[in-house]
Design a protein around this motif. Structure first.
Motif: not given
Length: 467
Positions: A254-255, A257-259, A261, A291, A294-295
């Protein structure tokens, strides 16, 4: 596709007979041989459909081009000629990538040992190692049985020693990924060799590399597969728990994924892996807490026009919705409306219709309040439209029937509106067309309040009962 198999030699002899006995030109001879064997139900997917190259000057018999290249690569390796080896690796790799039949023929003729020796010979020369490991990944594609324990050790050692090198990490993971697909023993051996922390570590270490993140996530997902038909019971569930509990896999994914978007292919792969890790209630809840939900919802909204991404997100939402609290979180996040939109938007795609109906079905289970939201959002109508669009797709029919049943089982007020949409005829047709649909279709009709004719026949020792 046929179920019978033949050897490459058998096919080659038939081609040669067409040329010598029937005076066909080479292309015609190959076409005739293909037609001959396929008419007999022979599977030719692993057969090179070409004429062997003429005999060489030293009198060796005819060989296919891929084997001639393999011979050249073998000589370069035996002579430790690194320049020639690099050149032959490139040629051999290109030929193997053309089709499985070429790789299979090469694999049956000792290609693995030659390529493995090339990898060993290349150690210390980074550029040559990249070429050799890429060739290894190509030869293992579709042929995981070729990998031996020495190859496993080499790949694990490479991941450890080159953990800071994104390209070498990617090259090694590609090999591992191919070696573990449809091969339970390789999966178990790699897990025992501590590959899981190396894969999650690669995602953390190279979190800015889309290729590494996507490929490492895919490799983690494959570790949770149960796709080797030769093994009655695999360790898929155990591996999933190890990824989450021992290697903090959910947080890592999940972390990551933040890079990305704006990179739908990476996010799609991360979703697919998360769905394979949702094997416990607490894991599903952790995905939400971190999170992940949410993604997923955002990805579904942003990539609604991309069917491959939509399919993976729906599958992930379906998986995490196994937790009742997560069901509510998905509904509160607007997930139901997006799922209905996905079905309607991709009504011609049976896989999306199936996954969408399945996700709504799980959200509706034991949740009357969620049923209200699904009905108001047009979920029942979307499911019935999917049934109408794909009458021959048993999975679509089953999931839609199950959704209808879940919607009305605790909310009978929905029965009449759903019947007015034409549900009875569609469900009855599904029951008549698909034997696998009989039970779920019958249950849906009963809960809708329809009269169900029982077609079972039971005969006992004394008397009989037929309905």
């Amino acid at each position: 596709m046929g179920s019978k198999q033949i050897a490459q030699e058998t096919f080659d002899d038939a081609v040669q007979e067409n040329i010598t006995e029937f005076e066909m030109d080479p292309e015609e001879a190959v076409r005739e041989a293909v037609q001959q064997f396929e008419s007999q139900g022979v599977d030719l997917s692993n057969i090179v459909k070409a004429v062997r190259q003429p005999a060489s000057e030293n009198g060796q018999k005819q060989k296919h081009e891929i084997l001639l290249t393999l011979d050249s690569l073998g000589r370069a390796v035996a002579d430790s000629d690194l320049a020639e080896m690099a050149e032959q690796l490139a040629v051999f790799t290109d030929q193997c990538k053309e089709q499985l039949a070429f790789r299979y023929l090469a694999g049956q003729n000792g290609a693995y040992s030659v390529v493995f020796s090339a990898c060993q010979l290349a150690l210390g020369d980074r550029n040559l190692m990249l070429k050799a490991f890429y060739t290894l990944s190509v030869i293992l594609d579709g042929q995981p049985d070729l990998l031996d324990s020495a190859g496993q050790d080499l790949l694990l050692q490479t991941l450890k020693e080159y953990r800071e090198d994104a390209e070498m990490t990617l090259a090694a993971i590609r090999c591992i990924r191919h070696a573990c697909l449809k091969h339970e023993q390789n999966r178990q051996d790699f897990v025992k060799g501590r590959v899981l922390p190396l894969l999650t570590g690669a995602i953390v270490q190279h979190g800015d590399s889309a290729d590494v993140v996507r490929t490492a996530a895919s490799a983690l997902r494959i570790m949770t597969f149960d796709d080797d038909i030769r093994v009655p019971f695999g360790h898929a569930h155990d591996h999933a728990k190890m990824i989450v509990l021992e290697n903090d896999g959910l947080r890592v994914l999940i972390e990551a994924a933040k890079a990305f978007t704006d990179n739908s292919s990476v996010l799609s792969e991360l979703c697919a892996t998360l769905s394979r890790l949702s094997v416990r209630n607490e894991f599903c809840q952790e995905i939400v807490d971190l999170g992940g939900l949410n993604f997923m919802v955002a990805l579904l909204a942003d990539c609604i026009d991309h069917p491959d991404v939509v399919k993976q997100v729906l599958n992930a939402i379906r998986a995490v919705a196994g937790n009742d609290d997560v069901k509510d979180a998905i509904v509160n996040a607007g997930g139901t409306d997006l799922i209905v939109l996905a079905i309607s938007h991709h009504l011609a795609n049976p896989q999306i219709c199936e996954q969408g109906c399945a996700a709504l079905c799980v959200l509706a289970l034991r949740k009357p309040e969620n049923c209200n939201v699904i009905m108001e959002g047009g979920g029942a109508l979307a499911a019935l439209q999917a049934m109408k669009a794909h009458p021959r797709e048993v999975t679509v029919q089953k999931q839609a029937c199950m959704l209808i049943r879940n919607l009305v089982s605790r909310s009978r007020d929905f029965s009449q509106p759903i019947l007015e949409m034409g549900a009875e005829n569609l469900i009855t047709e599904a029951r008549a067309t698909h034997k696998d649909c009989d039970d779920v279709a019958k249950a849906a009709l009963r809960d809708l309040g329809c009269k169900v004719e029982l077609r079972e026949l039971w005969t006992g020792q004394k008397g009989s009962l037929a309905q």
